[in-house]
Design an enzyme around this catalytic site. Structure first.
Site, PDB file in Angstrom:
ATOM      1  N   GLY A  46       0.833  -1.197   0.000  1.00  0.00           N
ATOM      2  CA  GLY A  46       0.000   0.000   0.000  1.00  0.00           C
ATOM      3  C   GLY A  46       0.866   1.244   0.000  1.00  0.00           C
ATOM      4  N   GLN A  51       3.101   9.900   0.773  1.00  0.00           N
ATOM      5  CA  GLN A  51       4.359   9.136   0.818  1.00  0.00           C
ATOM      6  C   GLN A  51       5.202   9.359  -0.434  1.00  0.00           C
ATOM      7  OE1 GLN A  51       2.462   5.194   2.021  1.00  0.00           O
ATOM      8  NE2 GLN A  51       4.435   5.072   3.023  1.00  0.00           N
ATOM      9  N   CYS A  96       6.236  -0.126   7.121  1.00  0.00           N
ATOM     10  CA  CYS A  96       5.853   1.036   6.325  1.00  0.00           C
ATOM     11  C   CYS A  96       7.030   1.431   5.438  1.00  0.00           C
ATOM     12  CB  CYS A  96       5.491   2.191   7.262  1.00  0.00           C
ATOM     13  SG  CYS A  96       4.976   3.674   6.399  1.00  0.00           S
ATOM     14  N   LEU A  97       6.770   1.683   4.166  1.00  0.00           N
ATOM     15  CA  LEU A  97       7.863   2.068   3.257  1.00  0.00           C
ATOM     16  C   LEU A  97       8.508   3.379   3.696  1.00  0.00           C
ATOM     17  CD1 LEU A  97       6.230   1.152  -0.184  1.00  0.00           C
ATOM     18  CD2 LEU A  97       7.959  -0.146   1.084  1.00  0.00           C
ATOM     19  N   HIS A 138      -4.151   1.353   7.576  1.00  0.00           N
ATOM     20  CA  HIS A 138      -2.794   1.929   7.635  1.00  0.00           C
ATOM     21  C   HIS A 138      -2.668   3.097   6.640  1.00  0.00           C
ATOM     22  CE1 HIS A 138       1.767   1.375   7.891  1.00  0.00           C
ATOM     23  NE2 HIS A 138       1.628   2.127   6.808  1.00  0.00           N
ATOM     24  N   GLU A 139      -3.147   2.875   5.405  1.00  0.00           N
ATOM     25  CA  GLU A 139      -3.032   3.925   4.372  1.00  0.00           C
ATOM     26  C   GLU A 139      -3.971   5.092   4.675  1.00  0.00           C
ATOM     27  OE1 GLU A 139      -0.554   3.695   2.530  1.00  0.00           O
ATOM     28  OE2 GLU A 139      -0.179   1.601   3.014  1.00  0.00           O
ATOM     29  N   HIS A 142      -2.340   7.362   6.959  1.00  0.00           N
ATOM     30  CA  HIS A 142      -1.354   8.221   6.287  1.00  0.00           C
ATOM     31  C   HIS A 142      -2.005   9.519   5.805  1.00  0.00           C
ATOM     32  CE1 HIS A 142       2.525   6.305   6.032  1.00  0.00           C
ATOM     33  NE2 HIS A 142       2.024   5.172   5.623  1.00  0.00           N
TER      34      HIS A 142
HETATM   35 ZN    ZN Z   1       2.919   3.316   5.655  1.00  0.00          ZN
END
Ligand code: ZN
Length: 183
Positions: A46, A51, A96-97, A138-139, A142
């Site tokens: 995701g 991001q 998380c990226l 999670h997204e 963000h």
């Molecule tokens: Zn993340």
């Protein structure tokens, strides 16, 4: 199509509530295409617009790489709203990226009902569970400027402090493009 640098822990845009999308123009379509390319290149499941430095309520999801979910279709989620959260919660490990190499067990509602718009700004309502529910929450966070590490206890946060400081200074290794450190 191009790979976009992923913003990292400490970048201000990750703490900003993103803006509503009112028009899906060519630039937005290109952004979404680039977000999918960036997500796949980083082996993620995701990715939210902030991001990759874009102040827009958009995230993309693709869990087809997760065992047992090979049939899942990639999703583009615009202007999402979680309208219902199950009382029942579960724990899952998250990463998380934007916070490379940090993983933690996080408790969240097991099921959610989400309303969102697709690229034609057509409204949809879905009820999700399991991995998809987890990724979406999670997204979604963000887009509100929330990171999964925010849910950790003070003690857990203390343990991670050094790692997070290193990420801010880019003293870590990743095999995908990332944003430059803030000066
Ligand atoms: Zn993340």
């Amino acid at each position: 199509m191009s790979l976009l640098p992923i913003t990292l822990f400490g970048d201000k845009i990750l703490r900003k509530k993103t803006s509503k999308v009112t028009k899906v123009d060519n630039e937005t379509i290109e952004l979404i295409r680039d977000m999918f390319a960036t997500l796949r290149n980083a082996n993620g499941i995701g990715l939210a617009a902030n991001q990759v430095g874009a102040d827009k309520q958009i995230f993309v999801v693709d869990i087809s790489g997760v065992e047992g979910f090979e049939e899942s279709k990639p999703m583009t989620i615009i202007n999402p709203k979680i309208v219902e959260r199950s009382e029942k919660k579960n724990k899952m490990e998250e990463g998380c990226l934007s916070i490379p190499d940090v993983r933690a067990e996080i408790e969240r509602p097991e099921e959610i009902t989400l309303t969102y718009q697709d690229v034609d700004l057509k409204e949809h309502t879905i009820k999700t569970s399991d991995v998809l529910s987890r990724v979406i929450q999670h997204e979604y966070d963000h887009l509100q400027g929330i990171l999964f590490t925010d849910y950790l206890s003070e003690e857990e946060k203390k343990e991670l402090k050094k790692d997070l400081e290193n990420i801010k200074k880019r003293k870590m290794e990743v095999d995908y493009p990332v944003s430059e450190a803030a000066h």
